[in-house]
Design a protein around this motif. Structure first.
Motif, PDB file in Angstrom:
ATOM      1  N   GLY A  42       0.823  -1.203   0.000  1.00 30.83           N
ATOM      2  CA  GLY A  42       0.000   0.000   0.000  1.00 30.83           C
ATOM      3  C   GLY A  42       0.860   1.256   0.000  1.00 30.83           C
ATOM      4  O   GLY A  42       2.076   1.216  -0.172  1.00 30.83           O
ATOM      5  N   ARG A  43       0.224   2.383   0.219  1.00 33.25           N
ATOM      6  CA  ARG A  43       0.929   3.661   0.212  1.00 33.25           C
ATOM      7  C   ARG A  43       1.965   3.707   1.337  1.00 33.25           C
ATOM      8  O   ARG A  43       1.641   3.518   2.499  1.00 33.25           O
ATOM      9  CB  ARG A  43      -0.065   4.811   0.371  1.00 33.25           C
ATOM     10  CG  ARG A  43       0.553   6.206   0.175  1.00 33.25           C
ATOM     11  CD  ARG A  43      -0.508   7.278   0.271  1.00 33.25           C
ATOM     12  NE  ARG A  43      -1.489   7.158  -0.786  1.00 33.25           N
ATOM     13  CZ  ARG A  43      -1.337   7.676  -2.016  1.00 33.25           C
ATOM     14  NH1 ARG A  43      -0.214   8.321  -2.320  1.00 33.25           N
ATOM     15  NH2 ARG A  43      -2.283   7.538  -2.926  1.00 33.25           N
ATOM     16  N   GLY A  44       3.196   3.903   0.968  1.00 35.99           N
ATOM     17  CA  GLY A  44       4.272   3.976   1.949  1.00 35.99           C
ATOM     18  C   GLY A  44       4.683   2.631   2.503  1.00 35.99           C
ATOM     19  O   GLY A  44       5.528   2.566   3.397  1.00 35.99           O
ATOM     20  N   GLY A  45       4.098   1.551   2.002  1.00 33.62           N
ATOM     21  CA  GLY A  45       4.453   0.218   2.478  1.00 33.62           C
ATOM     22  C   GLY A  45       4.098  -0.040   3.921  1.00 33.62           C
ATOM     23  O   GLY A  45       4.710  -0.870   4.591  1.00 33.62           O
ATOM     24  N   LYS A  46       3.049   0.650   4.411  1.00 38.35           N
ATOM     25  CA  LYS A  46       2.695   0.557   5.832  1.00 38.35           C
ATOM     26  C   LYS A  46       1.419  -0.241   6.090  1.00 38.35           C
ATOM     27  O   LYS A  46       0.984  -0.371   7.229  1.00 38.35           O
ATOM     28  CB  LYS A  46       2.539   1.963   6.409  1.00 38.35           C
ATOM     29  CG  LYS A  46       3.825   2.791   6.372  1.00 38.35           C
ATOM     30  CD  LYS A  46       3.606   4.181   6.933  1.00 38.35           C
ATOM     31  CE  LYS A  46       4.890   5.010   6.899  1.00 38.35           C
ATOM     32  NZ  LYS A  46       4.696   6.379   7.437  1.00 38.35           N
ATOM     33  N   GLN A  47       0.826  -0.790   5.024  1.00 35.04           N
ATOM     34  CA  GLN A  47      -0.421  -1.531   5.188  1.00 35.04           C
ATOM     35  C   GLN A  47      -0.154  -3.032   5.118  1.00 35.04           C
ATOM     36  O   GLN A  47       0.575  -3.502   4.246  1.00 35.04           O
ATOM     37  CB  GLN A  47      -1.404  -1.123   4.088  1.00 35.04           C
ATOM     38  CG  GLN A  47      -2.755  -1.820   4.170  1.00 35.04           C
ATOM     39  CD  GLN A  47      -3.675  -1.406   3.026  1.00 35.04           C
ATOM     40  OE1 GLN A  47      -3.328  -0.528   2.227  1.00 35.04           O
ATOM     41  NE2 GLN A  47      -4.829  -2.025   2.942  1.00 35.04           N
ATOM     42  N   LEU A  48      -0.729  -3.789   6.064  1.00 37.28           N
ATOM     43  CA  LEU A  48      -0.578  -5.242   6.054  1.00 37.28           C
ATOM     44  C   LEU A  48      -1.506  -5.827   4.997  1.00 37.28           C
ATOM     45  O   LEU A  48      -2.721  -5.639   5.051  1.00 37.28           O
ATOM     46  CB  LEU A  48      -0.903  -5.822   7.426  1.00 37.28           C
ATOM     47  CG  LEU A  48      -0.698  -7.342   7.575  1.00 37.28           C
ATOM     48  CD1 LEU A  48       0.782  -7.689   7.465  1.00 37.28           C
ATOM     49  CD2 LEU A  48      -1.282  -7.841   8.891  1.00 37.28           C
TER      50      LEU A  48
END
Length: 313
Positions: A42-48
């Motif tokens: 996801g955006r910024g690689g912060k979503q599991l």
């Protein structure tokens, strides 16, 4: 009283979800699901991000295993403890023999082609790229070499002249799910005949990547059209417009005498954008400029000035 086989289902993407759902709807005891591990995105690689199959399994109340390594003894012990009679693989990864040879009734796979044609990771895409008028789905028992096992069942799926790989994928996702259930019924009844594959008729379907997706307009227009639709929606065929990457998503063919070199644009600046190829024009209906959303050609031309005679490459 007949007891249905205990099933472990293995899969990851959306393509596999209808097969899992239809097995449950048909009343088969799916005692476990094996799928990919969660990842950050996801955006910024912060979503599991959880796989579509995991989400479906949790909704259906089925235990989920997410091994990092299929050869790990701990995972194999967990899998063995599920005491499955049959394993079904739909859009997963290669299994070690210790896994696919575990259940008494075997392990079968759903593959998106009429095997032995298009063995490999991207069978739907390559069937479209090659201009096939039909493809299909095959269920077969897994053996050592990828996509070579004995065939259980097959079904045929037509490919329209303007169908993209995505269109075929979406039809096969549901038709293939029905084939999975029919195959389980045959295995359950012991009423099936295996058919060996003819290796001399095999064709490859290697993995796709963005690097191989650049369009060469100096080819017959039908081949260019097939290339575009075979790579749609992913990784998407692309060319360069003013040094920027332009993805081409949907096209159609006009067989006609062309003016200008291959790649030359003909446009009215409002609703029409076509590109010269060897023996005709490729009409572009849907496209995406780098950093922008996908859009129909009319919307694109309202925001981007493409001059008549521009050469794409």
């Amino acid at each position: 009283m007949k007891i249905s086989p205990r099933i472990v289902f293995m899969g990851t993407p959306e393509f596999a979800v209808p097969s899992l759902e239809k097995l449950v709807e048909a009343g088969y005891p799916v005692v476990g699901v094996v799928t990919a591990t969660d990842k950050m995105g996801g955006r910024g690689g912060k979503q599991l991000l959880e796989s579509p199959v995991k989400v479906a399994a949790q909704r259906l109340g089925i235990p989920v295993l997410q091994p990092k390594n299929l050869k790990d003894p701990g995972f194999q012990n967990e899998l063995r403890a599920l005491n499955a009679d049959l394993q079904i693989v739909v859009a997963f990864r290669m299994l070690p023999e210790a896994v696919w040879d575990m259940p008494e009734l075997g392990t079968f796979n759903l593959h998106g082609s009429l095997l032995p044609k298009y063995r490999g990771a991207a069978p739907i895409n390559w069937a479209v790229i090659q201009g096939e008028l039909e493809t299909g789905a095959t269920t077969f028992f897994i053996r050592h070499e990828i996509d070579t096992g004995d065939i259980l069942q097959q079904l045929r799926i037509p490919i329209g002249e303007n169908d993209t790989a995505g269109d075929v994928h979406d039809r096969m996702m549901h038709d293939g799910a029905n084939l999975v259930v029919d195959t389980v019924r045959q295995i359950e009844a012991g009423d099936y005949e295996l058919r060996k594959q003819d290796d001399t008729a095999a064709t490859p379907a290697p993995k796709l990547n963005r690097e191989m997706a650049r369009i060469d307009f100096d080819r017959p227009v039908r081949e260019v059209h097939n290339f575009v639709r075979g790579l749609s929606p992913w990784p998407a065929a692309w060319t360069l417009l003013g040094g920027e990457q332009l993805k081409v998503i949907r096209t159609r063919v006009e067989a006609a005498r062309t003016e200008g070199a291959p790649g030359t644009v003909v446009t009215d600046g409002k609703t029409q954008l076509k590109v010269a190829c060897q023996d005709g024009y490729l009409y572009i209906h849907e496209l995406q400029l780098a950093g922008r959303k996908r859009m129909a050609v009319e919307e694109f031309l309202r925001g981007v000035d493409v001059a008549e005679g521009t050469v794409l490459g």
